[in-house]
Motif scaffolding. Structure first.
Motif, PDB file in Angstrom:
ATOM      1  N   PHE A 102       0.808  -1.217   0.000  1.00 53.85           N
ATOM      2  CA  PHE A 102       0.000   0.000   0.000  1.00 53.85           C
ATOM      3  C   PHE A 102       0.848   1.278   0.000  1.00 53.85           C
ATOM      4  O   PHE A 102       0.353   2.352   0.337  1.00 53.85           O
ATOM      5  CB  PHE A 102      -0.948  -0.009   1.207  1.00 53.85           C
ATOM      6  N   SER A 103       2.106   1.156  -0.404  1.00 48.78           N
ATOM      7  CA  SER A 103       3.000   2.321  -0.372  1.00 48.78           C
ATOM      8  C   SER A 103       2.535   3.441  -1.286  1.00 48.78           C
ATOM      9  O   SER A 103       2.805   4.625  -1.019  1.00 48.78           O
ATOM     10  CB  SER A 103       4.420   1.893  -0.750  1.00 48.78           C
ATOM     11  N   ASP A 104       1.833   3.105  -2.380  1.00 47.73           N
ATOM     12  CA  ASP A 104       1.370   4.130  -3.323  1.00 47.73           C
ATOM     13  C   ASP A 104      -0.110   4.446  -3.164  1.00 47.73           C
ATOM     14  O   ASP A 104      -0.697   5.126  -4.008  1.00 47.73           O
ATOM     15  CB  ASP A 104       1.626   3.659  -4.764  1.00 47.73           C
ATOM     16  N   HIS A 105      -0.704   3.965  -2.103  1.00 43.77           N
ATOM     17  CA  HIS A 105      -2.130   4.229  -1.870  1.00 43.77           C
ATOM     18  C   HIS A 105      -2.339   5.725  -1.685  1.00 43.77           C
ATOM     19  O   HIS A 105      -1.640   6.367  -0.895  1.00 43.77           O
ATOM     20  CB  HIS A 105      -2.601   3.467  -0.633  1.00 43.77           C
ATOM     21  N   PRO A 106      -3.294   6.325  -2.391  1.00 43.40           N
ATOM     22  CA  PRO A 106      -3.441   7.791  -2.336  1.00 43.40           C
ATOM     23  C   PRO A 106      -3.822   8.333  -0.968  1.00 43.40           C
ATOM     24  O   PRO A 106      -3.504   9.484  -0.650  1.00 43.40           O
ATOM     25  CB  PRO A 106      -4.549   8.068  -3.360  1.00 43.40           C
ATOM     26  N   GLN A 107      -4.485   7.531  -0.154  1.00 43.20           N
ATOM     27  CA  GLN A 107      -4.923   8.028   1.151  1.00 43.20           C
ATOM     28  C   GLN A 107      -3.971   7.658   2.277  1.00 43.20           C
ATOM     29  O   GLN A 107      -3.833   8.421   3.240  1.00 43.20           O
ATOM     30  CB  GLN A 107      -6.329   7.489   1.470  1.00 43.20           C
ATOM     31  N   GLY A 109      -0.611   6.062   1.797  1.00 42.65           N
ATOM     32  CA  GLY A 109       0.795   5.873   1.468  1.00 42.65           C
ATOM     33  C   GLY A 109       1.717   6.729   2.323  1.00 42.65           C
ATOM     34  O   GLY A 109       2.716   6.231   2.879  1.00 42.65           O
ATOM     35  N   TRP A 276     -14.469   1.070   4.515  1.00 40.51           N
ATOM     36  CA  TRP A 276     -13.183   1.673   4.154  1.00 40.51           C
ATOM     37  C   TRP A 276     -12.031   0.726   4.478  1.00 40.51           C
ATOM     38  O   TRP A 276     -11.048   0.640   3.725  1.00 40.51           O
ATOM     39  CB  TRP A 276     -13.003   2.995   4.907  1.00 40.51           C
ATOM     40  N   PRO A 279     -10.744  -3.125   1.975  1.00 41.08           N
ATOM     41  CA  PRO A 279      -9.704  -3.371   0.962  1.00 41.08           C
ATOM     42  C   PRO A 279      -8.313  -3.664   1.544  1.00 41.08           C
ATOM     43  O   PRO A 279      -7.440  -4.134   0.816  1.00 41.08           O
ATOM     44  CB  PRO A 279      -9.690  -2.066   0.148  1.00 41.08           C
ATOM     45  N   PHE A 280      -8.130  -3.395   2.828  1.00 41.12           N
ATOM     46  CA  PHE A 280      -6.825  -3.626   3.449  1.00 41.12           C
ATOM     47  C   PHE A 280      -6.693  -5.040   4.026  1.00 41.12           C
ATOM     48  O   PHE A 280      -5.661  -5.382   4.595  1.00 41.12           O
ATOM     49  CB  PHE A 280      -6.561  -2.584   4.539  1.00 41.12           C
ATOM     50  N   MET A 287      -3.911  -1.758   9.664  1.00 40.27           N
ATOM     51  CA  MET A 287      -4.268  -0.443   9.131  1.00 40.27           C
ATOM     52  C   MET A 287      -4.915   0.407  10.218  1.00 40.27           C
ATOM     53  O   MET A 287      -4.633   1.612  10.332  1.00 40.27           O
ATOM     54  CB  MET A 287      -5.223  -0.616   7.945  1.00 40.27           C
TER      55      MET A 287
END
Length: 300
Positions: A102-107, A109, A276, A279-280, A287
């Motif tokens: 999830f390093s590039d996750h927009p919320q 990262g 929310w 997805p994790f 998370m």
């Protein structure tokens, strides 16, 4: 002069290990009745095979030093010092895999980079995590810490050096319910504790780690105990079994910190938080811990 059993070992300190997180988790009780925390070490009283033991975990630049002291050796067949230390430190948690995923996750990262290396420190035993979760039901953290302290003191299990131990099921079974009530337990929590004890004593040794299938089974078994609900189970599985996929959407602090992360003007409810977090999976609870930690390193 009583004899003394002592065992020592050294573990490698993982890269980016957040020592302060581990110490903060055990520093909550400022009276230090059962846990004493210094700048770089923890000394904790705990019961192993019915034996009051003192566990010391200390950190230096590249290693973790562990020592166990007791009046006699706990059952070596059911107690491994290396396994206990690795469990409490969360060394088996796949945090690098989670962070990479999830390093590039927009919320989240940037939050993961901010909290790099975050692990979930564990209670010394699954039983301790379960009892702590029952104590913490629907009350403030400050109140829960106070009740826990009085409960440990009432159980009266002491190490050779006078440190109190968190009681084991046998110790609790010998306690008078009136004394437990005097610690601050409600009648409902006393009943939940007694039912948990009956279940524990009728159950084979509980694992420190779970698979998806065993987590599901354990979740169902615990939920069948009157007085133990979804939040209690999810928190206990997280803190006592290294289970990182419980959904803590019912936790007020998780919802508050999600609102903060998403910069939402209105509070988010449990249903929104549950969706929310989905997805994790299989790291929903990890998370949630990142959400807890974004405003306070001692908040999870």
């Amino acid at each position: 002069m009583p004899t003394e059993y002592r065992q020592q070992l050294t573990l490698e300190l993982p890269d980016h290990f957040r020592i302060q997180d581990f110490l903060d988790f055990h520093r909550r009780d400022q009276q230090a009745l059962a846990e004493r925390v210094s700048t770089n070490s923890l000394t904790k009283g705990l019961m192993l095979s019915g034996v009051p033991c003192q566990l010391e975990i200390g950190f230096n630049a590249d290693q973790i030093n562990v020592q166990l002291t007791a009046a006699k050796e706990p059952d070596p067949q059911s107690n491994s010092l290396s396994a206990l230390a690795a469990h409490m430190l969360g060394l088996s948690q796949p945090i690098q895999q989670f962070e990479q995923m999830f390093s590039d996750h927009p919320q989240v990262g940037s939050l993961l980079r901010q909290n790099k290396g975050l692990r979930i420190p564990q209670a010394a035993s699954a039983y301790e995590a379960l009892v702590w979760a029952i104590i913490g039901q629907q009350i403030s953290l400050t109140a829960a810490i106070s009740i826990r302290r009085r409960f440990i003191q009432a159980a009266g299990q002491l190490t050779l050096n006078g440190l109190y131990c968190f009681p084991d099921p046998d110790s609790v079974s010998r306690m008078d319910p009136a004394d437990i009530k005097g610690c601050g337990f409600s009648n409902a929590k006393i009943q939940a504790l007694m039912r948990l004890n009956e279940w524990i004593q009728a159950t084979p040794t509980l694992p420190n780690t779970l698979t998806t299938e065993t987590a599901k089974q354990l979740n169902e078994q615990l939920l069948s105990i009157k007085g133990i609900g979804p939040w209690t189970v999810s928190y206990a599985l997280l803190r006592g079994f290294n289970w990182l996929d419980g959904s803590l959407h019912g936790d007020v602090a998780v919802r508050r910190n999600l609102q903060y992360l998403l910069k939402m003007e209105t509070a988010v409810d449990a249903r929104y938080t549950e969706q929310w977090l989905q997805p994790f999976s299989p790291w929903r609870a990890l998370m949630a811990a990142h959400l807890w930690a974004q405003q306070s390193s001692s908040g999870y």
